[in-house]
Design an enzyme around this catalytic site. Structure first.
Site, PDB file in Angstrom:
ATOM      1  N   CYS A 125      34.672  32.291  32.709  1.00  0.00           N
ATOM      2  CA  CYS A 125      35.609  31.236  33.113  1.00  0.00           C
ATOM      3  C   CYS A 125      34.968  30.214  34.038  1.00  0.00           C
ATOM      4  O   CYS A 125      35.437  29.072  34.135  1.00  0.00           O
ATOM      5  CB  CYS A 125      36.849  31.837  33.769  1.00  0.00           C
ATOM      6  SG  CYS A 125      36.504  32.839  35.229  1.00  0.00           S
ATOM      7  N   GLU A 136      43.913  33.452  38.461  1.00  0.00           N
ATOM      8  CA  GLU A 136      42.521  33.032  38.280  1.00  0.00           C
ATOM      9  C   GLU A 136      42.389  32.535  36.846  1.00  0.00           C
ATOM     10  O   GLU A 136      42.309  33.334  35.918  1.00  0.00           O
ATOM     11  CB  GLU A 136      41.572  34.204  38.556  1.00  0.00           C
ATOM     12  CG  GLU A 136      41.685  34.787  39.958  1.00  0.00           C
ATOM     13  CD  GLU A 136      41.343  33.796  41.060  1.00  0.00           C
ATOM     14  OE1 GLU A 136      40.745  32.732  40.746  1.00  0.00           O
ATOM     15  OE2 GLU A 136      41.681  34.052  42.216  1.00  0.00           O
TER      16      GLU A 136
END
Length: 487
Positions: A260, A226
């Site tokens: 993010c 990720e």
């Protein structure tokens, strides 16, 4: 037992505490490779209990690691979302665990059957980032435990207080052969990713992700990465500019932009810059009395603070026009303050040679670009790495579909930002440079399971009856007939 480190399969010497835990968890897995429903349910319930019984201590630890972390942001993004994830897993676990019956050609394989059986992989490694350290450890754990695995988690060097707290309290809920947390420090990250886990889960930067994947590859350890990147938003001419500013600035201010999936830059219709700026100023003035307010989170460390300042200075030096959204109502918020509070800042007239447009910002800077035609936006995004998230703002369904079909990203929120990440029944993950693999909900369960295909031979075997050597004319004629009929 773990193989001894060799130049062929180990990138780094593994500390004894890592290897001892791995061997203990591996042995426990082999002794009970497929935990039943009751034990998995108990593990998930203990995970939730661990969070609830230690909530105040965990909030304090995360706050100490940040210097100042909004309590609401911790409770919402770290506790509420994770507890909802655990609850959702408990709701569906029994169904997920059932073998899946699949179809079979009864003419070719009479009386036989096939199934897909979910089984635990074994020992899972998790490398946890600092920005949402509880969420990004316990959300994967919810899937790992639902799938029946054991787990070792290495925390970030910026999460020292939380790591030490979790190390202290975990044995009250789980034995080390089920779950163990570790501090970072001393370059132990590469050693952790060199352990021959059955699966390795990493959240972090693309640069570190490449190194993690390289270390895992030496053991053929599968990875879920990720990562991040520059997630764009685009506001269409039909969407109210003030409403777009309201929603985008909520996300950009959340955790001081250290997410993010945050909006990394926004495209506005040409001519709407002044309206967007006025709305953004109004929103920030209403929500934050001043920059040092406790609801506005600090930058995680001095190095990150200085990186943001250098990024801003570079943009200014190269011609960007800057609007500090705190400047008018928080004049005392100067750079370098003790709490590392960095002002929410809009940047106009940005160019691709600026650092702010070349790498993920991970902070409260928001570049603003303008466009005339929607194809300009599509072309610009598609010329760069595929982002982790994409945020189109439009009420025009045809335009929504256009953006969804012409811009590839890890995930999408339409007419808002970030919130797709909090949904438990859809997968979360990147694509291309923004990551690989998924978790959350059923996809998390399958990520940490071996979806094992099984063929059950029936009493009648077509192979034995018709297809054994010597093939001669009979078998050859038969296979040609099968090709003609079944293919």
């Amino acid at each position: 037992m773990m193989n001894s480190p060799t130049p062929q399969n180990m990138a780094h010497a593994i500390p004894v505490e890592f290897s001892a835990c791995f061997e203990r968890q591996r042995a426990a897995y082999l002794a009970n490779p497929v935990p039943d429903y009751a034990s998995r349910r108990e593990d998930l319930e203990k995970l939730a209990l661990m969070l609830k019984e230690n909530k105040d201590a965990i909030v304090a630890a995360i706050n100490a690691d940040y210097g100042n972390r909004s309590t609401f942001e911790t409770l919402f993004a770290e506790f509420f979302v994770v507890l909802q994830e655990i609850k959702d897993n408990l709701k569906h676990l029994k169904k997920w665990m059932k073998p899946q019956r699949r179809s079979i050609d009864v003419l070719l394989y009479p009386t036989s059957s096939v199934a897909v059986i979910p089984q635990p992989l074994g020992v899972i490694g998790v490398i946890v980032p600092w920005n949402f350290p509880l969420n990004l450890s316990f959300a994967p754990l919810a899937a790992i435990f639902a799938a029946g695995n054991r787990a070792m988690l290495k925390m970030s060097e910026n999460s020292v207080n939380l790591a030490r707290l979790l190390i202290e309290i975990t044995p009250k809920y789980f034995p080390p052969e089920k779950l163990q947390f570790f501090e970072d420090g001393g370059g132990r990250g590469p050693a952790f990713s060199s352990i021959p886990f059955d699966h390795l889960f990493f959240t972090g930067s693309g640069q570190t992700g490449r190194a993690v994947m390289a270390n895992a590859a030496r053991n053929l350890t599968p990875v879920t990465l990720e990562l991040g990147g520059k997630s764009p938003a685009v506001v269409a001419p039909d969407f109210p500019i003030a409403l777009a500013a309201d929603r985008i600035m909520w996300v950009k201010a959340f955790n001081a932009g250290q997410i993010c999936t945050n909006v990394d830059y926004v495209y506005l219709p040409a001519g709407s810059e002044q309206e967007f700026t006025a709305a953004a100023k109004r929103v920030i003035a209403e929500r934050y009395p001043d920059m040092n307010h406790s609801d506005y989170t600090s930058i995680i460390d001095q190095r990150s603070y200085q990186r943001l300042q250098a990024t801003l200075d570079d943009a200014i030096a190269k011609g960007a026009r800057v609007v500090n959204l705190f400047e008018e109502h928080s004049p005392a918020a100067e750079a370098g303050n003790a709490l590392r509070k960095f002002p929410l800042t809009l940047l106009f007239d940005v160019t691709d040679d600026m650092a702010v447009m070349q790498r993920e910002i991970f902070g409260p800077l928001l570049p603003v670009k303008t466009y005339q035609q929607q194809q300009e936006v599509v072309d610009y995004i598609n010329q760069r790495d595929r982002p982790l998230a994409f945020y189109p703002f439009t009420n025009d369904r045809a335009l929504q579909d256009y953006y969804l079909t012409h811009v590839m990203s890890g995930g999408v929120s339409v007419n808002t930002a970030l919130l797709h990440v909090a949904q438990h029944d859809i997968p979360f993950g990147g694509v291309g440079a923004s990551g690989m693999g998924h978790y959350h909900g059923y996809e998390g369960f399958t990520t940490f399971s071996k979806m094992r295909p099984v063929f059950y031979q029936g009493k009648i075997s077509t192979i034995k009856m018709l297809m054994l050597p010597p093939y001669a004319n009979k078998a050859n004629k038969l296979i040609n007939l099968f090709i003609k009929i079944f293919v």
